[in-house]
Motif scaffolding. Structure first.
Motif, PDB file in Angstrom:
ATOM      1  N   TYR A  28       0.853  -1.195   0.000  1.00 51.15           N
ATOM      2  CA  TYR A  28       0.000   0.000   0.000  1.00 51.15           C
ATOM      3  C   TYR A  28       0.883   1.237   0.000  1.00 51.15           C
ATOM      4  CZ  TYR A  28      -3.108   3.628   1.777  1.00 51.15           C
ATOM      5  OH  TYR A  28      -3.819   4.796   1.942  1.00 51.15           O
ATOM      6  N   ILE A  29       0.469   2.277  -0.735  1.00 44.89           N
ATOM      7  CA  ILE A  29       1.137   3.574  -0.723  1.00 44.89           C
ATOM      8  C   ILE A  29       0.048   4.631  -0.583  1.00 44.89           C
ATOM      9  CG2 ILE A  29       2.551   5.223  -1.999  1.00 44.89           C
ATOM     10  CD1 ILE A  29       3.696   2.811  -3.581  1.00 44.89           C
ATOM     11  N   GLY A  30       0.121   5.436   0.463  1.00 46.31           N
ATOM     12  CA  GLY A  30      -0.868   6.499   0.620  1.00 46.31           C
ATOM     13  C   GLY A  30      -0.995   6.963   2.059  1.00 46.31           C
ATOM     14  N   GLU A  31      -2.018   7.757   2.295  1.00 45.02           N
ATOM     15  CA  GLU A  31      -2.266   8.288   3.632  1.00 45.02           C
ATOM     16  C   GLU A  31      -2.927   7.239   4.506  1.00 45.02           C
ATOM     17  OE1 GLU A  31      -4.252  12.040   3.666  1.00 45.02           O
ATOM     18  OE2 GLU A  31      -2.716  12.980   2.421  1.00 45.02           O
ATOM     19  N   VAL A  32      -2.688   7.358   5.809  1.00 45.08           N
ATOM     20  CA  VAL A  32      -3.304   6.488   6.807  1.00 45.08           C
ATOM     21  C   VAL A  32      -3.861   7.408   7.892  1.00 45.08           C
ATOM     22  CG1 VAL A  32      -2.959   4.583   8.420  1.00 45.08           C
ATOM     23  CG2 VAL A  32      -1.625   4.665   6.300  1.00 45.08           C
ATOM     24  N   PRO A  33      -5.110   7.880   7.698  1.00 50.61           N
ATOM     25  CA  PRO A  33      -5.691   8.806   8.669  1.00 50.61           C
ATOM     26  C   PRO A  33      -5.745   8.196  10.066  1.00 50.61           C
ATOM     27  CG  PRO A  33      -7.019   8.684   6.676  1.00 50.61           C
ATOM     28  CD  PRO A  33      -5.989   7.597   6.584  1.00 50.61           C
ATOM     29  N   PRO A  34      -5.594   8.970  11.099  1.00 47.75           N
ATOM     30  CA  PRO A  34      -5.550  10.433  11.100  1.00 47.75           C
ATOM     31  C   PRO A  34      -4.165  11.021  10.895  1.00 47.75           C
ATOM     32  CG  PRO A  34      -5.577   9.652  13.353  1.00 47.75           C
ATOM     33  CD  PRO A  34      -5.633   8.431  12.471  1.00 47.75           C
ATOM     34  N   SER A  35      -3.142  10.218  10.641  1.00 49.47           N
ATOM     35  CA  SER A  35      -1.786  10.736  10.422  1.00 49.47           C
ATOM     36  C   SER A  35      -1.700  11.489   9.108  1.00 49.47           C
ATOM     37  CB  SER A  35      -0.767   9.593  10.397  1.00 49.47           C
ATOM     38  OG  SER A  35      -0.769   8.898  11.605  1.00 49.47           O
ATOM     39  N   ASN A  36      -0.835  12.481   9.067  1.00 45.09           N
ATOM     40  CA  ASN A  36      -0.595  13.221   7.831  1.00 45.09           C
ATOM     41  C   ASN A  36       0.552  12.586   7.065  1.00 45.09           C
ATOM     42  OD1 ASN A  36      -2.550  15.197   8.347  1.00 45.09           O
ATOM     43  ND2 ASN A  36      -1.124  16.334   9.641  1.00 45.09           N
ATOM     44  N   GLY A  37       0.579  12.814   5.769  1.00 44.62           N
ATOM     45  CA  GLY A  37       1.690  12.342   4.948  1.00 44.62           C
ATOM     46  C   GLY A  37       1.484  10.939   4.415  1.00 44.62           C
ATOM     47  N   GLU A  38       2.474  10.538   3.676  1.00 49.19           N
ATOM     48  CA  GLU A  38       2.399   9.272   2.969  1.00 49.19           C
ATOM     49  C   GLU A  38       3.050   8.139   3.765  1.00 49.19           C
ATOM     50  OE1 GLU A  38       2.193   8.968  -1.549  1.00 49.19           O
ATOM     51  OE2 GLU A  38       4.298   9.135  -1.013  1.00 49.19           O
ATOM     52  N   TRP A  39       2.379   7.004   3.768  1.00 45.05           N
ATOM     53  CA  TRP A  39       2.855   5.805   4.432  1.00 45.05           C
ATOM     54  C   TRP A  39       2.949   4.685   3.411  1.00 45.05           C
ATOM     55  CZ3 TRP A  39       4.167   5.485   9.590  1.00 45.05           C
ATOM     56  CH2 TRP A  39       3.797   6.560  10.387  1.00 45.05           C
ATOM     57  N   LEU A  40       3.807   3.735   3.686  1.00 46.18           N
ATOM     58  CA  LEU A  40       3.868   2.528   2.877  1.00 46.18           C
ATOM     59  C   LEU A  40       3.449   1.360   3.752  1.00 46.18           C
ATOM     60  CD1 LEU A  40       5.923   4.553   1.478  1.00 46.18           C
ATOM     61  CD2 LEU A  40       6.791   2.527   0.377  1.00 46.18           C
ATOM     62  N   GLY A  41       2.496   0.594   3.265  1.00 45.29           N
ATOM     63  CA  GLY A  41       2.079  -0.622   3.948  1.00 45.29           C
ATOM     64  C   GLY A  41       2.974  -1.753   3.494  1.00 45.29           C
ATOM     65  N   ILE A  42       3.685  -2.366   4.437  1.00 43.47           N
ATOM     66  CA  ILE A  42       4.658  -3.401   4.117  1.00 43.47           C
ATOM     67  C   ILE A  42       4.190  -4.744   4.671  1.00 43.47           C
ATOM     68  CG2 ILE A  42       7.061  -4.150   4.339  1.00 43.47           C
ATOM     69  CD1 ILE A  42       6.676  -1.446   2.868  1.00 43.47           C
ATOM     70  N   GLU A  43       4.227  -5.763   3.837  1.00 44.50           N
ATOM     71  CA  GLU A  43       4.044  -7.141   4.303  1.00 44.50           C
ATOM     72  C   GLU A  43       5.432  -7.741   4.418  1.00 44.50           C
ATOM     73  OE1 GLU A  43       1.786 -11.351   3.353  1.00 44.50           O
ATOM     74  OE2 GLU A  43       1.702  -9.766   1.859  1.00 44.50           O
ATOM     75  N   TRP A  44       5.835  -8.085   5.641  1.00 44.54           N
ATOM     76  CA  TRP A  44       7.177  -8.581   5.910  1.00 44.54           C
ATOM     77  C   TRP A  44       7.307 -10.062   5.583  1.00 44.54           C
ATOM     78  CZ3 TRP A  44      10.348  -4.737   6.403  1.00 44.54           C
ATOM     79  CH2 TRP A  44       9.886  -3.538   6.932  1.00 44.54           C
ATOM     80  N   ASP A  45       8.479 -10.450   5.069  1.00 45.50           N
ATOM     81  CA  ASP A  45       8.769 -11.859   4.810  1.00 45.50           C
ATOM     82  C   ASP A  45       8.740 -12.647   6.115  1.00 45.50           C
ATOM     83  OD1 ASP A  45       9.166 -10.974   2.232  1.00 45.50           O
ATOM     84  OD2 ASP A  45      11.303 -11.442   2.168  1.00 45.50           O
ATOM     85  N   ASP A  46       9.253 -12.038   7.179  1.00 42.94           N
ATOM     86  CA  ASP A  46       9.224 -12.641   8.517  1.00 42.94           C
ATOM     87  C   ASP A  46       7.987 -12.097   9.234  1.00 42.94           C
ATOM     88  OD1 ASP A  46       9.495 -13.371  11.172  1.00 42.94           O
ATOM     89  OD2 ASP A  46      11.574 -12.687  11.341  1.00 42.94           O
ATOM     90  N   PRO A  47       6.949 -12.908   9.392  1.00 42.62           N
ATOM     91  CA  PRO A  47       5.698 -12.404   9.963  1.00 42.62           C
ATOM     92  C   PRO A  47       5.821 -11.896  11.397  1.00 42.62           C
ATOM     93  CG  PRO A  47       5.585 -14.782   9.637  1.00 42.62           C
ATOM     94  CD  PRO A  47       6.865 -14.307   9.028  1.00 42.62           C
ATOM     95  N   THR A  48       6.905 -12.248  12.100  1.00 39.55           N
ATOM     96  CA  THR A  48       7.060 -11.750  13.468  1.00 39.55           C
ATOM     97  C   THR A  48       7.469 -10.280  13.486  1.00 39.55           C
ATOM     98  OG1 THR A  48       9.396 -12.413  13.636  1.00 39.55           O
ATOM     99  CG2 THR A  48       7.729 -14.043  14.286  1.00 39.55           C
ATOM    100  N   ARG A  49       7.889  -9.720  12.351  1.00 38.33           N
ATOM    101  CA  ARG A  49       8.280  -8.306  12.250  1.00 38.33           C
ATOM    102  C   ARG A  49       7.049  -7.393  12.228  1.00 38.33           C
ATOM    103  NH1 ARG A  49       8.783  -3.502  11.647  1.00 38.33           N
ATOM    104  NH2 ARG A  49      10.503  -2.378  10.692  1.00 38.33           N
ATOM    105  N   GLY A  50       5.916  -7.913  11.774  1.00 38.88           N
ATOM    106  CA  GLY A  50       4.727  -7.096  11.607  1.00 38.88           C
ATOM    107  C   GLY A  50       3.978  -6.805  12.889  1.00 38.88           C
ATOM    108  N   LYS A  51       3.011  -5.882  12.769  1.00 38.48           N
ATOM    109  CA  LYS A  51       2.195  -5.473  13.911  1.00 38.48           C
ATOM    110  C   LYS A  51       0.701  -5.666  13.662  1.00 38.48           C
ATOM    111  CE  LYS A  51       5.530  -1.991  15.311  1.00 38.48           C
ATOM    112  NZ  LYS A  51       5.752  -0.577  15.594  1.00 38.48           N
ATOM    113  N   HIS A  52       0.313  -5.854  12.412  1.00 42.83           N
ATOM    114  CA  HIS A  52      -1.108  -5.975  12.075  1.00 42.83           C
ATOM    115  C   HIS A  52      -1.246  -6.680  10.732  1.00 42.83           C
ATOM    116  CE1 HIS A  52      -0.525  -2.679   9.229  1.00 42.83           C
ATOM    117  NE2 HIS A  52       0.074  -2.004  10.204  1.00 42.83           N
ATOM    118  N   SER A  53      -2.443  -6.702  10.205  1.00 45.71           N
ATOM    119  CA  SER A  53      -2.681  -7.378   8.924  1.00 45.71           C
ATOM    120  C   SER A  53      -3.191  -6.412   7.849  1.00 45.71           C
ATOM    121  CB  SER A  53      -3.675  -8.520   9.116  1.00 45.71           C
ATOM    122  OG  SER A  53      -4.894  -8.005   9.612  1.00 45.71           O
ATOM    123  N   GLY A  54      -2.706  -5.164   7.892  1.00 43.65           N
ATOM    124  CA  GLY A  54      -3.124  -4.173   6.902  1.00 43.65           C
ATOM    125  C   GLY A  54      -4.314  -3.353   7.328  1.00 43.65           C
TER     126      GLY A  54
END
Length: 115
Positions: A28-54
């Protein structure tokens, strides 16, 4: 958005990236309200690195193959643009042959046989 340019590299959804010793894929590339600016949604190869599922605050921004394998990250924290050769070198740590770095060693044979 479907792409951005970061440090001279075109980054698209499905581009590969690297951050703090972990590899991932841009989902994903875009805004993630309520934060300002652009974010990249990353799916990690190692699932223990992540914090959520998108999902952020109940909104599904992208999907992952494994739960809790995703994070939102600012582009300045990520590295992009590894060539195929660089990826091979990082993965297989090329060795030297006769004092010169080998481009790629798939296999080796004994050239002294039959001499």
């Amino acid at each position: 958005r479907v792409w951005i340019v970061w440090a001279g590299v075109v980054v698209k959804v499905n581009s590969r990236c690297f951050c703090d010793g972990f590899y991932g894929t841009v989902r994903y590339i875009g805004e993630v309200p309520p934060s300002n600016g652009e974010w990249l949604g990353i799916e990690w190869d190692d699932p223990t690195r992540g914090k959520h599922s998108g999902v952020h605050e109940g909104v599904q921004f992208f999907t992952c193959s494994k739960p809790s394998s995703a994070s939102f990250v600012r582009s300045k924290k990520l590295h992009f643009g590894y060539t195929f050769q660089e990826a091979l070198e990082k993965r297989y740590s090329f060795k030297e042959i006769d004092g010169e770095k080998a481009d790629l060693v798939i296999g080796e044979c004994d050239t002294s046989v039959g001499k």
